[in-house]
Design a protein around this motif. Structure first.
Motif, PDB file in Angstrom:
ATOM      1  N   ASN A  70      74.570 -14.685  29.869  1.00 15.68           N
ATOM      2  CA  ASN A  70      74.710 -13.221  29.887  1.00 15.68           C
ATOM      3  C   ASN A  70      75.277 -12.690  28.569  1.00 15.68           C
ATOM      4  OD1 ASN A  70      75.258 -14.263  32.856  1.00 15.68           O
ATOM      5  ND2 ASN A  70      74.424 -12.210  33.052  1.00 15.68           N
ATOM      6  N   HIS A  71      76.169 -13.481  27.964  1.00 10.21           N
ATOM      7  CA  HIS A  71      76.832 -13.059  26.728  1.00 10.21           C
ATOM      8  C   HIS A  71      75.971 -13.423  25.516  1.00 10.21           C
ATOM      9  CE1 HIS A  71      80.631 -12.065  28.765  1.00 10.21           C
ATOM     10  NE2 HIS A  71      80.322 -13.071  29.544  1.00 10.21           N
ATOM     11  N   LEU A  72      75.853 -12.485  24.587  1.00 12.94           N
ATOM     12  CA  LEU A  72      74.964 -12.665  23.429  1.00 12.94           C
ATOM     13  C   LEU A  72      75.750 -12.599  22.129  1.00 12.94           C
ATOM     14  CD1 LEU A  72      72.033 -10.349  24.605  1.00 12.94           C
ATOM     15  CD2 LEU A  72      72.260 -12.820  24.925  1.00 12.94           C
ATOM     16  N   GLN A  73      76.723 -13.450  21.997  1.00 10.25           N
ATOM     17  CA  GLN A  73      77.600 -13.389  20.822  1.00 10.25           C
ATOM     18  C   GLN A  73      76.893 -13.737  19.519  1.00 10.25           C
ATOM     19  OE1 GLN A  73      80.730 -15.932  22.676  1.00 10.25           O
ATOM     20  NE2 GLN A  73      82.132 -14.298  22.067  1.00 10.25           N
ATOM     21  N   GLN A  74      75.807 -14.506  19.592  1.00 10.84           N
ATOM     22  CA  GLN A  74      75.129 -14.942  18.377  1.00 10.84           C
ATOM     23  C   GLN A  74      73.970 -14.034  17.979  1.00 10.84           C
ATOM     24  OE1 GLN A  74      76.578 -17.457  16.778  1.00 10.84           O
ATOM     25  NE2 GLN A  74      78.026 -17.507  18.502  1.00 10.84           N
ATOM     26  N   GLU A  75      73.658 -13.035  18.807  1.00  9.23           N
ATOM     27  CA  GLU A  75      72.516 -12.170  18.511  1.00  9.23           C
ATOM     28  C   GLU A  75      72.892 -11.062  17.531  1.00  9.23           C
ATOM     29  OE1 GLU A  75      69.530 -12.755  19.383  1.00  9.23           O
ATOM     30  OE2 GLU A  75      69.773 -14.250  20.968  1.00  9.23           O
ATOM     31  N   ASP A  76      71.887 -10.503  16.871  1.00  5.69           N
ATOM     32  CA  ASP A  76      72.103  -9.366  15.979  1.00  5.69           C
ATOM     33  C   ASP A  76      70.977  -8.359  16.204  1.00  5.69           C
ATOM     34  OD1 ASP A  76      69.876 -10.428  14.733  1.00  5.69           O
ATOM     35  OD2 ASP A  76      71.009 -11.315  13.079  1.00  5.69           O
ATOM     36  N   TYR A  77      70.784  -7.467  15.242  1.00  8.05           N
ATOM     37  CA  TYR A  77      69.791  -6.407  15.400  1.00  8.05           C
ATOM     38  C   TYR A  77      68.379  -6.951  15.606  1.00  8.05           C
ATOM     39  CZ  TYR A  77      67.256  -2.064  14.538  1.00  8.05           C
ATOM     40  OH  TYR A  77      66.438  -0.974  14.667  1.00  8.05           O
ATOM     41  N   PHE A  78      68.083  -8.144  15.097  1.00  7.40           N
ATOM     42  CA  PHE A  78      66.740  -8.697  15.233  1.00  7.40           C
ATOM     43  C   PHE A  78      66.395  -9.017  16.684  1.00  7.40           C
ATOM     44  CE2 PHE A  78      67.577  -9.438  10.737  1.00  7.40           C
ATOM     45  CZ  PHE A  78      66.415  -8.955  10.180  1.00  7.40           C
ATOM     46  N   PHE A  79      67.414  -9.095  17.532  1.00 12.36           N
ATOM     47  CA  PHE A  79      67.156  -9.270  18.969  1.00 12.36           C
ATOM     48  C   PHE A  79      66.265  -8.147  19.478  1.00 12.36           C
ATOM     49  CE2 PHE A  79      68.215  -7.778  23.208  1.00 12.36           C
ATOM     50  CZ  PHE A  79      68.007  -8.901  23.989  1.00 12.36           C
ATOM     51  N   TYR A  80      66.585  -6.918  19.086  1.00  8.49           N
ATOM     52  CA  TYR A  80      65.804  -5.769  19.544  1.00  8.49           C
ATOM     53  C   TYR A  80      64.368  -5.839  19.023  1.00  8.49           C
ATOM     54  CZ  TYR A  80      70.526  -3.935  20.375  1.00  8.49           C
ATOM     55  OH  TYR A  80      71.825  -3.765  20.793  1.00  8.49           O
ATOM     56  N   LEU A  81      64.216  -6.209  17.769  1.00 12.06           N
ATOM     57  CA  LEU A  81      62.881  -6.286  17.178  1.00 12.06           C
ATOM     58  C   LEU A  81      62.023  -7.354  17.842  1.00 12.06           C
ATOM     59  CD1 LEU A  81      63.826  -5.988  13.391  1.00 12.06           C
ATOM     60  CD2 LEU A  81      62.830  -4.217  14.850  1.00 12.06           C
ATOM     61  N   SER A  82      62.659  -8.407  18.332  1.00  5.56           N
ATOM     62  CA  SER A  82      61.918  -9.520  18.923  1.00  5.56           C
ATOM     63  C   SER A  82      61.599  -9.314  20.404  1.00  5.56           C
ATOM     64  CB  SER A  82      62.699 -10.827  18.752  1.00  5.56           C
ATOM     65  OG  SER A  82      63.911 -10.790  19.483  1.00  5.56           O
ATOM     66  N   THR A  83      62.253  -8.355  21.043  1.00  5.97           N
ATOM     67  CA  THR A  83      62.037  -8.177  22.486  1.00  5.97           C
ATOM     68  C   THR A  83      61.306  -6.885  22.836  1.00  5.97           C
ATOM     69  OG1 THR A  83      64.241  -7.178  22.701  1.00  5.97           O
ATOM     70  CG2 THR A  83      64.055  -9.546  23.138  1.00  5.97           C
ATOM     71  N   ILE A  84      61.127  -6.000  21.866  1.00 12.98           N
ATOM     72  CA  ILE A  84      60.457  -4.728  22.133  1.00 12.98           C
ATOM     73  C   ILE A  84      59.085  -4.722  21.461  1.00 12.98           C
ATOM     74  CG2 ILE A  84      61.351  -3.482  20.121  1.00 12.98           C
ATOM     75  CD1 ILE A  84      61.784  -1.064  21.979  1.00 12.98           C
ATOM     76  N   HIS A  85      58.124  -4.069  22.091  1.00 13.07           N
ATOM     77  CA  HIS A  85      56.776  -4.004  21.528  1.00 13.07           C
ATOM     78  C   HIS A  85      56.800  -3.183  20.237  1.00 13.07           C
ATOM     79  CE1 HIS A  85      52.476  -3.045  21.213  1.00 13.07           C
ATOM     80  NE2 HIS A  85      52.274  -4.108  21.961  1.00 13.07           N
ATOM     81  N   PRO A  86      56.046  -3.614  19.212  1.00 13.17           N
ATOM     82  CA  PRO A  86      56.045  -2.877  17.937  1.00 13.17           C
ATOM     83  C   PRO A  86      55.723  -1.395  18.082  1.00 13.17           C
ATOM     84  CG  PRO A  86      54.999  -5.009  17.650  1.00 13.17           C
ATOM     85  CD  PRO A  86      55.267  -4.877  19.119  1.00 13.17           C
ATOM     86  N   SER A  87      54.939  -1.048  19.088  1.00 12.00           N
ATOM     87  CA  SER A  87      54.595   0.360  19.285  1.00 12.00           C
ATOM     88  C   SER A  87      55.801   1.194  19.708  1.00 12.00           C
ATOM     89  CB  SER A  87      53.489   0.505  20.336  1.00 12.00           C
ATOM     90  OG  SER A  87      53.952   0.093  21.616  1.00 12.00           O
ATOM     91  N   CYS A  88      56.883   0.513  20.098  1.00 13.49           N
ATOM     92  CA  CYS A  88      58.090   1.205  20.559  1.00 13.49           C
ATOM     93  C   CYS A  88      59.232   1.138  19.545  1.00 13.49           C
ATOM     94  CB  CYS A  88      58.556   0.613  21.889  1.00 13.49           C
ATOM     95  SG  CYS A  88      57.359   0.754  23.225  1.00 13.49           S
ATOM     96  N   TYR A  89      58.925   0.711  18.323  1.00 15.96           N
ATOM     97  CA  TYR A  89      59.975   0.650  17.305  1.00 15.96           C
ATOM     98  C   TYR A  89      60.599   2.027  17.058  1.00 15.96           C
ATOM     99  CZ  TYR A  89      58.906  -4.181  15.942  1.00 15.96           C
ATOM    100  OH  TYR A  89      58.743  -5.546  15.929  1.00 15.96           O
ATOM    101  N   SER A  90      59.830   3.065  17.294  1.00 16.99           N
ATOM    102  CA  SER A  90      60.370   4.420  17.119  1.00 16.99           C
ATOM    103  C   SER A  90      61.539   4.669  18.062  1.00 16.99           C
ATOM    104  CB  SER A  90      59.279   5.466  17.359  1.00 16.99           C
ATOM    105  OG  SER A  90      58.743   5.345  18.670  1.00 16.99           O
ATOM    106  N   SER A  91      61.516   4.003  19.233  1.00 16.53           N
ATOM    107  CA  SER A  91      62.631   4.129  20.179  1.00 16.53           C
ATOM    108  C   SER A  91      63.895   3.497  19.598  1.00 16.53           C
ATOM    109  CB  SER A  91      62.279   3.466  21.512  1.00 16.53           C
ATOM    110  OG  SER A  91      61.204   4.130  22.137  1.00 16.53           O
ATOM    111  N   LEU A  92      63.716   2.382  18.873  1.00 25.79           N
ATOM    112  CA  LEU A  92      64.863   1.753  18.222  1.00 25.79           C
ATOM    113  C   LEU A  92      65.457   2.668  17.166  1.00 25.79           C
ATOM    114  CD1 LEU A  92      63.788  -1.966  17.621  1.00 25.79           C
ATOM    115  CD2 LEU A  92      65.353  -1.075  19.337  1.00 25.79           C
TER     116      LEU A  92
END
Length: 221
Positions: A70-92
């Motif tokens: 559950n804890h994501l201490q090693q993750e950074d901003y690239f987590f979002y880029l890797s889990t969201i569809h590129p068409s939704c980058y505008s949401s980021l």
């Protein structure tokens, strides 16, 4: 699209959190708060706004991604880029701007997120900042899957017969209790519970706890 239910859930969670410190000295989410979030059926993430990274996923969100922690201490901003569809980058980008401007209102967005099978599924989500004193430190996101007209697949119902008696027992318990509570009740380790859940999801061809809950509640109302 209506986000009122998600807003209500966020406000309820913030009220439940109350004055409890959000993080432990080891920078993990307070276990009491983690337990509150893990009781929810929605997909929930706690974000470190200052460092633009996720720090905690509740059980439903964790299982959707297929993670073991559950804890994501090693993750950074690239987590979002890797889990969201590129068409939704505008949401980021909208999220970054929203919190960089220290806004206190709700941020309402739609997403396509990648599940543990590598397939994208549609969600709607609301996010609200959590302030420590006068400083915006964290944010709470609550997401809900945009379901199809028939959320319970008949194929999933038929495949319930593939589960062993123990797997059925755990499937039913997991819709109502935490993994810790199940392990204590059945006198088995949490790792054993996780193994059973992976087998349950595989046999039923589902991706997350919410789908499991729909099946169990349909069969055992």
């Amino acid at each position: 699209m209506d986000f009122k239910k998600l807003h209500t859930t966020i406000l309820e969670i913030i009220d439940e959190i109350g004055a409890h410190p959000l993080l432990t000295p080891t920078h993990k989410l307070n276990p009491r708060i983690a337990d509150i979030l893990n009781q929810k059926e929605e997909y929930i993430t706690i974000h470190d706004v200052a460092n633009l990274k996720p720090i905690f996923l509740n059980n439903v969100q964790r299982d959707f991604y297929g993670f073991t922690q559950n804890h994501l201490q090693q993750e950074d901003y690239f987590f979002y880029l890797s889990t969201i569809h590129p068409s939704c980058y505008s949401s980021l980008f909208a999220s970054v701007i929203h919190f960089k401007n220290a806004k206190t209102d709700f941020l309402n967005l739609e997403y396509k997120l990648k599940n543990y099978n590598g397939k994208y599924e549609k969600f709607k989500g609301a996010t609200k900042a959590i302030f420590i004193g006068n400083q915006q430190k964290f944010a709470l996101s609550v997401l809900e899957k945009i379901e199809k007209n028939n959320p319970v697949n008949p194929e999933h119902l038929a495949e319930i017969s593939l589960l062993t008696p123990r797997e059925k027992e755990i499937a039913i318990l997991y819709c109502e209790k935490t993994m810790l509570e199940i392990s204590q009740e059945l006198n088995v380790s949490q790792n054993t519970i996780k193994t059973h859940l992976k087998n349950i999801f595989r046999k039923l061809k589902i991706n997350n706890v919410k789908e499991l809950t729909q099946i169990i509640r349909h069969l055992y109302p």
